[in-house]
Design a protein around this motif. Structure first.
Motif, short mmCIF file in Angstrom:
data_model
loop_
_atom_site.label_atom_id
_atom_site.label_comp_id
_atom_site.label_asym_id
_atom_site.label_seq_id
_atom_site.Cartn_x
_atom_site.Cartn_y
_atom_site.Cartn_z
N GLY A 58 81.35 35.79 84.92
CA GLY A 58 81.57 34.73 85.92
C GLY A 58 81.23 35.21 87.34
N LYS A 59 81.50 36.49 87.61
CA LYS A 59 81.17 37.06 88.93
C LYS A 59 79.66 37.30 89.03
CE LYS A 59 84.73 38.45 91.52
NZ LYS A 59 84.81 38.41 92.96
N ALA A 60 79.11 37.93 87.99
CA ALA A 60 77.71 38.37 88.05
C ALA A 60 76.73 37.19 88.04
CB ALA A 60 77.42 39.31 86.88
N VAL A 61 77.11 36.14 87.33
CA VAL A 61 76.18 35.01 87.17
C VAL A 61 75.91 34.30 88.50
CG1 VAL A 61 77.84 33.16 86.63
CG2 VAL A 61 75.60 33.17 85.53
N SER A 66 70.51 30.39 91.12
CA SER A 66 69.42 29.54 91.61
C SER A 66 68.05 30.01 91.10
CB SER A 66 69.43 29.52 93.13
OG SER A 66 69.32 30.86 93.57
N ILE A 67 68.03 31.00 90.21
CA ILE A 67 66.75 31.56 89.75
C ILE A 67 66.40 30.97 88.38
CG2 ILE A 67 65.50 33.69 89.17
CD1 ILE A 67 67.50 35.18 90.97
N HIS A 68 65.17 30.50 88.24
CA HIS A 68 64.73 29.97 86.95
C HIS A 68 64.34 31.15 86.05
CE1 HIS A 68 62.92 27.41 83.98
NE2 HIS A 68 61.77 28.05 84.10
N GLU A 69 64.86 31.19 84.83
CA GLU A 69 64.54 32.26 83.87
C GLU A 69 64.65 33.66 84.48
OE1 GLU A 69 63.45 32.31 80.48
OE2 GLU A 69 64.16 30.26 80.35
N PRO A 70 65.83 34.02 85.00
CA PRO A 70 65.97 35.35 85.60
C PRO A 70 65.77 36.48 84.59
CG PRO A 70 68.10 34.31 85.29
CD PRO A 70 67.08 33.25 84.98
N LYS A 71 65.30 37.62 85.11
CA LYS A 71 65.15 38.82 84.27
C LYS A 71 66.36 39.73 84.51
CE LYS A 71 60.14 39.46 84.17
NZ LYS A 71 59.51 39.31 85.47
N ILE A 72 67.01 40.09 83.42
CA ILE A 72 68.32 40.75 83.54
C ILE A 72 68.40 41.99 82.65
CG2 ILE A 72 70.81 40.41 83.18
CD1 ILE A 72 70.34 37.38 83.51
N MET A 73 68.99 43.06 83.17
CA MET A 73 69.26 44.23 82.32
C MET A 73 70.77 44.46 82.22
SD MET A 73 67.87 48.11 82.47
CE MET A 73 68.59 48.84 83.90
N ASP A 74 71.25 44.66 81.00
CA ASP A 74 72.63 45.05 80.76
C ASP A 74 72.60 46.54 80.44
OD1 ASP A 74 75.10 45.70 79.59
OD2 ASP A 74 75.37 43.70 78.75
N PHE A 75 73.09 47.35 81.38
CA PHE A 75 73.03 48.81 81.24
C PHE A 75 74.33 49.31 80.58
CE2 PHE A 75 73.88 53.06 83.05
CZ PHE A 75 72.77 53.71 82.54
N LEU A 133 63.16 43.06 88.25
CA LEU A 133 64.37 42.44 87.66
C LEU A 133 65.16 41.71 88.73
CD1 LEU A 133 65.65 45.38 85.38
CD2 LEU A 133 64.40 43.34 84.66
N ASP A 134 65.87 40.65 88.32
CA ASP A 134 66.71 39.89 89.25
C ASP A 134 68.13 40.44 89.30
OD1 ASP A 134 64.97 37.50 90.00
OD2 ASP A 134 64.78 37.58 87.83
N LEU A 135 68.60 40.95 88.16
CA LEU A 135 69.99 41.40 88.07
C LEU A 135 70.09 42.57 87.09
CD1 LEU A 135 73.13 40.88 88.47
CD2 LEU A 135 72.98 39.36 86.48
N ILE A 136 70.82 43.60 87.52
CA ILE A 136 71.17 44.69 86.59
C ILE A 136 72.69 44.80 86.65
CG2 ILE A 136 71.01 47.17 86.11
CD1 ILE A 136 68.28 47.13 87.58
N TYR A 137 73.33 44.74 85.50
CA TYR A 137 74.79 44.88 85.54
C TYR A 137 75.26 45.93 84.53
CZ TYR A 137 74.90 41.84 81.40
OH TYR A 137 74.71 41.32 80.15
#
Ligand SMILES: C[S@@+](CC[C@H](N)C(=O)[O-])C[C@H]1O[C@@H](n2cnc3c(N)ncnc32)[C@H](O)[C@@H]1O
Length: 275
Positions: A58-61, A66-75, A133-137
């Protein structure tokens, strides 16, 4: 009829009825591993485990809304409890699930996880991760890694993010310091499965009061402790990273530091790569 974007409650409940998700939402969800496997990664299972994952998600999202089809890595993705929620935001081909333990990779495959699954070693780089990438969490990874590995990984993540992209990760903070004190206080009454764990914490770490002082002063604290299998004590242990340290290291890249997120037992840190 397919519901285009399920609301939060519907999406949370859908995790326990993963077989219907494709029909109801047009989203293929992985199955769930056994409680025993879940507990091995985070000491939780079932609804409680997914509530914690959902609290963090809920925090990370917020950072990719606002990004269409974001690229995300779950480390350090473990069995994939967090990444499954992001399948509401992006397609599996844009999700990169990375882990350094064979057992995690096997679990992702056994639950038919549709995302990109990558085994990596304990140091950067990671083979097969695209740039931009848009997000790495990372949940409960930098609550365990030593300072050298933490710094190396953040530097590597910054090189893989697009400008303005975010890193969202958890670490130990006041919640765990208080938890350590309560474990010490109830040492005589602990259930037998916790006795060895608590004795190890008492033996291998300073007193909670001492950790608290160092934390308040802004020290990065890491106490080496093997975590089993590939998680050897040369890089794994218990790690406390205070806000003050992050501010000194990353300045205005630090956009948020929260110690009290519902259902989440660790601090959540957000860094933003400058544009
Ligand atoms: C406590 S578990 C958390 C799993 C998952 N993030 C979750 O919240 O369910 C920590 C995970 O980090 C992984 N890990 C540890 N060091 C790693 C590294 N250097 N690279 C990738 N994964 C790592 C472990 O193998 C393990 O699966």
């Amino acid at each position: 009829m397919i519901v285009l974007r399920p609301d939060d409650q519907t999406w949370f409940d859908a995790q326990f009825d993963w077989e219907s998700s494709l029909r109801k939402f047009g989203i293929r969800l992985p199955s769930l591993p056994s409680d025993e496997i879940q507990t091995g990664f985070t000491s939780l299972s079932g609804r409680q485990n997914l509530l914690q994952a959902f609290g963090f998600y809920g925090k990370a999202v917020e950072y990719i809304k606002s990004i269409h089809e974001p690229k995300i890595m779950d480390f350090g993705c473990g069995w994939g409890r967090i990444s499954r929620f992001f399948l509401r935001e992006t397609s599996p081909k844009n999700m990169y699930l990375v882990d350094a333990m064979d057992v995690a990779i096997d679990c992702l495959k056994n639950t038919n996880n549709p995302c990109n699954i990558i085994y990596n070693t304990k140091s950067p780089p990671i083979e097969g991760i695209p740039d931009g990438l848009d997000l790495i969490y990372a949940y409960s990874v930098f609550s365990h890694l030593s300072e050298k590995y933490f710094l190396d990984w953040v530097q590597y993540f910054l090189s893989k993010l697009k400008p303005g992209g975010h890193i969202v990760f958890t670490t130990r903070g006041w919640q765990f310091i208080e938890h350590l004190q309560s474990l010490r206080d109830s040492r005589g009454d602990l259930p037998s499965n916790l006795v060895a764990y608590v004795e190890r914490l008492v033996q291998d770490m300073p007193t909670p009061a001492r950790i608290a002082r160092n934390y308040a002063e802004g020290q990065f604290q890491w106490f080496p402790m093997a975590g089993g299998l590939e998680l050897t004590a040369d890089f794994w242990g218990e790690t406390f990273i205070p806000e003050k340290y992050l501010l000194e290291k990353y300045g205005s890249m630090l956009v948020s530091f929260s110690e009290n997120t519902e259902h989440v037992d660790q601090s959540i840190v957000v860094l933003r790569k400058p544009i």
